[in-house]
Design an enzyme around this catalytic site. Structure first.
Site, PDB file in Angstrom:
ATOM      1  N   HIS A 206       6.083 -10.549  -4.899  1.00 33.24           N
ATOM      2  CA  HIS A 206       5.881  -9.243  -5.533  1.00 33.24           C
ATOM      3  C   HIS A 206       6.617  -8.098  -4.867  1.00 33.24           C
ATOM      4  CE1 HIS A 206       2.550 -10.387  -8.271  1.00 33.24           C
ATOM      5  NE2 HIS A 206       2.310 -11.281  -7.329  1.00 33.24           N
TER       6      HIS A 206
ATOM      7  N   LYS B 187       0.563   6.244  -9.428  1.00 31.12           N
ATOM      8  CA  LYS B 187       0.853   4.992  -8.723  1.00 31.12           C
ATOM      9  C   LYS B 187       0.605   5.238  -7.246  1.00 31.12           C
ATOM     10  CE  LYS B 187       5.100   5.220 -10.528  1.00 31.12           C
ATOM     11  NZ  LYS B 187       5.318   3.909 -11.112  1.00 31.12           N
ATOM     12  N   ARG B 188       0.650   4.173  -6.420  1.00 27.58           N
ATOM     13  CA  ARG B 188       0.519   4.392  -4.986  1.00 27.58           C
ATOM     14  C   ARG B 188       1.605   5.328  -4.486  1.00 27.58           C
ATOM     15  NH1 ARG B 188      -3.185   1.228  -2.032  1.00 27.58           N
ATOM     16  NH2 ARG B 188      -2.267   2.248  -0.218  1.00 27.58           N
TER      17      ARG B 188
ATOM     18  N   THR C 139       4.058  -2.038 -13.578  1.00 27.66           N
ATOM     19  CA  THR C 139       3.275  -2.427 -14.743  1.00 27.66           C
ATOM     20  C   THR C 139       2.711  -1.180 -15.424  1.00 27.66           C
ATOM     21  OG1 THR C 139       1.481  -2.852 -13.178  1.00 27.66           O
ATOM     22  CG2 THR C 139       2.613  -4.773 -14.081  1.00 27.66           C
TER      23      THR C 139
ATOM     24  N   LYS D 220       2.175   0.074 -19.538  1.00 23.12           N
ATOM     25  CA  LYS D 220       0.960   0.655 -20.128  1.00 23.12           C
ATOM     26  C   LYS D 220       1.292   1.950 -20.865  1.00 23.12           C
ATOM     27  CE  LYS D 220      -1.495  -1.368 -16.291  1.00 23.12           C
ATOM     28  NZ  LYS D 220      -1.863  -1.172 -14.879  1.00 23.12           N
TER      29      LYS D 220
HETATM   30  C1  26W Z   1       0.628  -7.215   3.666  1.00 22.00           C
HETATM   31  C2  26W Z   1       0.575  -5.852   3.062  1.00 22.00           C
HETATM   32  C3  26W Z   1       0.954  -5.897   1.631  1.00 22.00           C
HETATM   33  C4  26W Z   1      -0.035  -5.924   0.668  1.00 22.00           C
HETATM   34  C5  26W Z   1       0.311  -5.992  -0.666  1.00 22.00           C
HETATM   35  C6  26W Z   1       2.273  -5.937   1.272  1.00 22.00           C
HETATM   36  C7  26W Z   1       2.628  -6.019  -0.048  1.00 22.00           C
HETATM   37  C8  26W Z   1       1.643  -6.058  -1.022  1.00 22.00           C
HETATM   38  C9  26W Z   1       2.010  -6.199  -2.476  1.00 22.00           C
HETATM   39  C10 26W Z   1       2.962  -7.363  -2.602  1.00 22.00           C
HETATM   40  C11 26W Z   1       2.547  -4.962  -3.051  1.00 22.00           C
HETATM   41  C12 26W Z   1       2.469  -4.924  -4.556  1.00 22.00           C
HETATM   42  O1  26W Z   1       1.430  -4.650  -5.116  1.00 22.00           O
HETATM   43  N1  26W Z   1       3.600  -5.141  -5.226  1.00 22.00           N
HETATM   44  C13 26W Z   1       3.718  -4.766  -6.622  1.00 22.00           C
HETATM   45  O2  26W Z   1       3.417  -5.870  -7.443  1.00 22.00           O
HETATM   46  C14 26W Z   1       3.392  -5.490  -8.809  1.00 22.00           C
HETATM   47  C15 26W Z   1       2.926  -6.663  -9.603  1.00 22.00           C
HETATM   48  O3  26W Z   1       3.886  -7.682  -9.575  1.00 22.00           O
HETATM   49  C16 26W Z   1       4.762  -4.988  -9.239  1.00 22.00           C
HETATM   50  O4  26W Z   1       4.688  -4.544 -10.573  1.00 22.00           O
HETATM   51  C17 26W Z   1       5.207  -3.832  -8.342  1.00 22.00           C
HETATM   52  O5  26W Z   1       6.512  -3.436  -8.655  1.00 22.00           O
HETATM   53  C18 26W Z   1       5.117  -4.251  -6.891  1.00 22.00           C
HETATM   54  O6  26W Z   1       5.384  -3.144  -6.038  1.00 22.00           O
END
Ligand code: 26W
Length: 812
Positions: free
Chosen positions: A356, A544-545, A652, A656
């Site tokens: 992701h 978003k974040r 995503t 929406k």
């Molecule tokens: C370990 C810390 C950590 C926690 C969560 C690192 C990274 C994450 C996720 C992978 C971040 C995340 O939410 N990524 C998002 O995933 C969505 C669903 O696929 C995508 O639409 C977003 O672009 C992507 O940033």
């Protein structure tokens, strides 16, 4: 279910009285919510039971979706919709003098996720059940979800989200299915007469994983799948003996507390990986409980181990649950006596992995010492996987030390979770076309060279049931009146709306719905934030974040620029706009927090300046959540998707908004590229550097933000306002870090480079918005083309190409 409103009303009153000891007159709103929730849950139970029996009887292949995050939001409305009783219940309650939407607000928003990854998992569960597919979620039952964000003096302050302080009416605790998870201790090995190795695991710390099951209801069908959330509890036998040994109750309590802390809270960081011991414990806790329960289920089927991959697909949502791989190996070998080769074949054929993010700082790796001490047996297995993999590499690329060091799972004293996930699974997918290409040809290039057949794309999607049918009921009704209701089961039929592109009255109706949604949202903003906004202004939204790469800062600088222009020329023509932001920053991400502070400062300046506030308003909405998204998205005109190209894996939120008729202002990043393909140049505002251009800058090392600063007067003016005396800085130095990031440290995310083009795109938006008919047409095209972004499409692709599961078909 209920055959009439009368039947529902009687059942509801009975529930209120028998279960909660209240009458309609004495019940609080919360009591009425609970009575309704538990009543519906009881109706769900019957279908739930049948679904499970059906799967078991037919030995149906099932997907287990392992995810550290499930961002479910509220379930009442969704469950009523999917149980096909929404209108009946709403009208019934109305006759009793109660409002369904009021009761919905009483449910706490289950925020067991950070953002995109967690919400995607929730959309996938809805699609699996709605498509009558056997797929379940495995996650953690965090006591504290995503923190509550308050804005105090313009700054983010975090408060714990104790969402369980209200009963979660949907969960069912199943203590009889608890599973023991083991940490620490020592492993020793002995050889038997045949020379076979046996491993003995001793002095470990046992912890009970107790499942809490939440039903996942399919839309108007008989399928109810399960979201199983594990909670950590002390193992009774172990704590008793400890209490006895230590002879002290104080020790016992301390021990109990430390065990329970495993599932206490969600890590609130989705951008950097900080290698905390407790996080690794959480990951293994989920994985071990989950895999053991899958194996337990499988054994009841009475089929040979070799058919495990035909009965279970284990999916890992990013690398966080990657320990599924060594854990399944451990169980198959140590507990079931299966040899390495066969265990490996079973494991690899069962596990699949989604990536992701390409942000390097988010890639997980764990120090060898930590893994070895916390999970000694798992560490041995990872080492063995690594050694065998490196051997294979050696025979394919003899002498290529550099490559082997680069691909190894264990290297430089670290266990690399992405490498483990790739080596131990049969499928690796990215989440949008561009993202998958970046994985194949850049980030995971060497792995792609070694395992070309494992890589594939699955562009993300969103459930149109929650994000259109439930959150924008007026629009959903208009669509059904216009093209019938087949789009509900086949969302790509939304394209039939294109036949109305010249129908002025239809375009007007679309406009009217958007306007009504804006009026309702404006009322909510007035009530909750005390800010008056003009529903005739353009509603421009970025939710978003908060992260550097997502570039909320670009948006903020644009607003400062508009303010400067209006102040310099009060007679300037300007189409009124209201800018909305919703964003949480990771608690330790100081730069992101400073951007939140800047946005709040801009809001304070702009909203209080009578010379501009008829034209520009800025609203920072604190504590952005799933339920807030459901309110704002239907009311949005402009969807801000302005990440630096190459950085947003998919997005995503972009989907929406599109589905609700907002028009995107965006870069060619993530799934924006595919949105652009579907709507065409005229129905999206694309600006900024492309991924190729960014790589070109990297290769040449030729980007210089300070030369832009020196040459572009508009930019210099704004940036100077951050650090010199101005309405925005008030002579303080709070925003120095932003200035430095942009000018002194060469603007990592190309904000200044893309600024001029962003202004042009935004100018065009303002001009086009005034031409009502053309604007409504853009909105129509976005809705009509959004069907492909339903998560039903995504799940069908996962089902066919990765999990190899079919629709179960009508259960009866
Ligand atoms: C370990 C810390 C950590 C926690 C969560 C690192 C990274 C994450 C996720 C992978 C971040 C995340 O939410 N990524 C998002 O995933 C969505 C669903 O696929 C995508 O639409 C977003 O672009 C992507 O940033």
């Amino acid at each position: 279910m209920f055959s009439s409103k009368e039947e529902f009303k009687a059942a509801f009153k009975e529930q209120l009285e028998d279960r909660y000891g209240r009458t309609l007159e004495t019940a609080s709103e919360y009591d009425t919510y609970r009575a309704l929730g538990t009543l519906i849950q009881e109706k769900i139970n019957n279908k739930w039971l049948h679904t499970q029996q059906h799967y078991k009887r037919n030995k149906t292949k099932q997907v287990f979706y392992f995810s550290m995050e499930f961002l479910m939001g509220r379930l009442l409305g969704n469950n009523l919709l999917n149980m096909d009783v929404l209108t009946l219940v709403e009208e019934g309650l109305d006759e009793l003098g109660l409002s369904l939407s009021g009761l919905e607000e009483k449910e706490s928003d289950a925020g067991l996720g950070n953002g995109g990854l967690g919400r995607l998992a929730a959309c996938f569960l809805d699609s699996l059940a709605s498509l009558e597919m056997a797929g379940h979620g495995y996650g953690l039952r965090y006591k504290y979800g995503m923190f509550d964000q308050h804005i105090i003096d313009g700054k983010q302050v975090e408060f714990p989200d104790y969402w369980l302080s209200k009963d979660f009416v949907w969960e069912v605790r199943r203590p009889d299915e608890a599973i023991e998870v083991r940490f620490g201790g020592q492993v020793s090995s002995t050889r038997d007469k045949e020379g076979k190795l046996h491993f003995k695991y001793e002095h470990y710390e046992p912890i009970q994983a107790v499942p809490y099951d939440v039903p996942i209801v399919g839309y108007k069908n008989e399928t109810v799948n399960t979201l199983r959330l594990w909670s950590a509890e002390p193992s009774v036998g172990d704590t008793m003996s400890r209490a006895e040994k230590e002879g002290e109750f104080g020790h016992f309590l301390g021990h109990k507390r430390s065990l329970e802390s495993i599932s206490d809270f969600l890590y609130p960081d989705d951008s950097t990986e900080d290698g905390k011991r407790l996080r690794l414990k959480q990951e293994y806790f989920l994985v071990s409980a989950g895999v053991q329960s899958v194996v337990r289920y499988f054994e009841k089927l009475g089929v040979p181990w070799s058919s495990f991959p035909e009965k279970a697909a284990l999916h890992i949502n990013d690398t966080h649950p990657a320990l599924v791989i060594p854990e399944l190996m451990r169980i198959l070998m140590d507990e079931k006596g299966i040899g390495w080769e066969e265990a490996w074949e079973i494991t690899r054929s069962s596990v699949s992995y989604t990536n992701h993010t390409t942000l390097s700082e988010a890639l997980e790796s764990w120090p060898v010492g930590l893994v070895r001490s916390l999970l000694p047996r798992i560490f041995m297995i990872i080492n063995e996987i690594n050694e065998r993999f490196c051997q294979e590499l050696w025979s394919t690329y003899p002498g290529d030390f550099d490559r082997i060091a680069d691909l190894a799972i264990v290297a430089d004293g670290q266990v690399k979770m992405a490498h483990l996930s790739i080596v131990g699974s049969h499928s690796i997918n990215g989440v949008a076309k561009l993202h998958t290409e970046i994985l194949k040809h850049r980030e995971m290039k060497r792995f792609f060279h070694t395992f070309p057949d494992r890589f594939n794309n699955k562009t993300n999607g969103i459930t149109h049931r929650r994000w259109l049918m439930h959150s924008n009921r007026k629009l959903a009704s208009l669509i059904t009146e216009t093209i019938g209701d087949t789009w509900i089961h086949e969302p790509q039929q939304l394209s039939r709306l294109m036949s109305r592109k010249d129908d002025l009255s239809f375009l007007d109706q679309l406009h009217d719905i958007k306007h009504q949604n804006k009026v309702e949202f404006a009322e909510w903003v007035q009530q909750t934030q005390g800010i008056t906004v003009n529903p005739h202004s353009i509603f421009d939204v970025q939710i978003k974040r908060l992260h550097g790469y997502k570039r909320q800062l670009l948006n903020a600088l644009h607003i400062m620029h508009l303010y400067n222009e209006l102040k310099a020329d009060p007679a300037m023509e300007m189409v009124p706009r209201t800018f909305f932001f919703g964003a949480k920053a990771a608690p330790g991400y100081h730069f992101a927090k400073t951007v939140i502070q800047l946005i709040n400062r801009i809001a304070e300046v702009v909203n209080n300046d009578p010379a501009v506030n008829d034209y520009i308003k800025v609203v920072f909405l604190p504590n952005y959540s799933v339920s807030m998204a459901e309110k704002i998205i239907p009311a949005t005109n402009i969807s801000e998707q302005i990440s630096m190209a190459t950085k947003e894996a998919s997005g995503t939120g972009n989907m929406k908004f599109m589905m609700n008729g907002a028009v995107t202002v965006g870069t060619m990043d993530g799934a924006n590229v595919e949105i652009h393909d579907h709507v065409g140049d005229d129905n999206i505002y694309i600006f900024g550097l492309t991924s190729e251009e960014i790589w070109e800058y990297y290769n040449q090392g030729s980007y210089s933000s300070s030369s832009i600063y020196h040459n572009d007067e508009r930019i210099r003016h704004i940036l100077d306002e951050l650090i010199h005396y101005s309405p925005f800085s008030k002579g303080e130095t709070e925003f120095q870090a932003i200035y430095d990031a942009l000018v002194t440290y060469n603007d990592e995310y190309f904000v200044l480079k893309d600024f001029p083009d962003y202004l042009l795109a935004q100018k065009k938006v303002s001009q086009d918005y005034q031409r009502k008919r053309q604007w409504n047409l853009k909105s129509l095209v976005n809705i009509a083309q959004s069907g492909v972004f339903s998560s039903d499409r995504t799940i069908q692709e996962y089902a066919e190409e990765i999990w190899k599961i079919n629709r179960v078909g009508a259960l009866k």
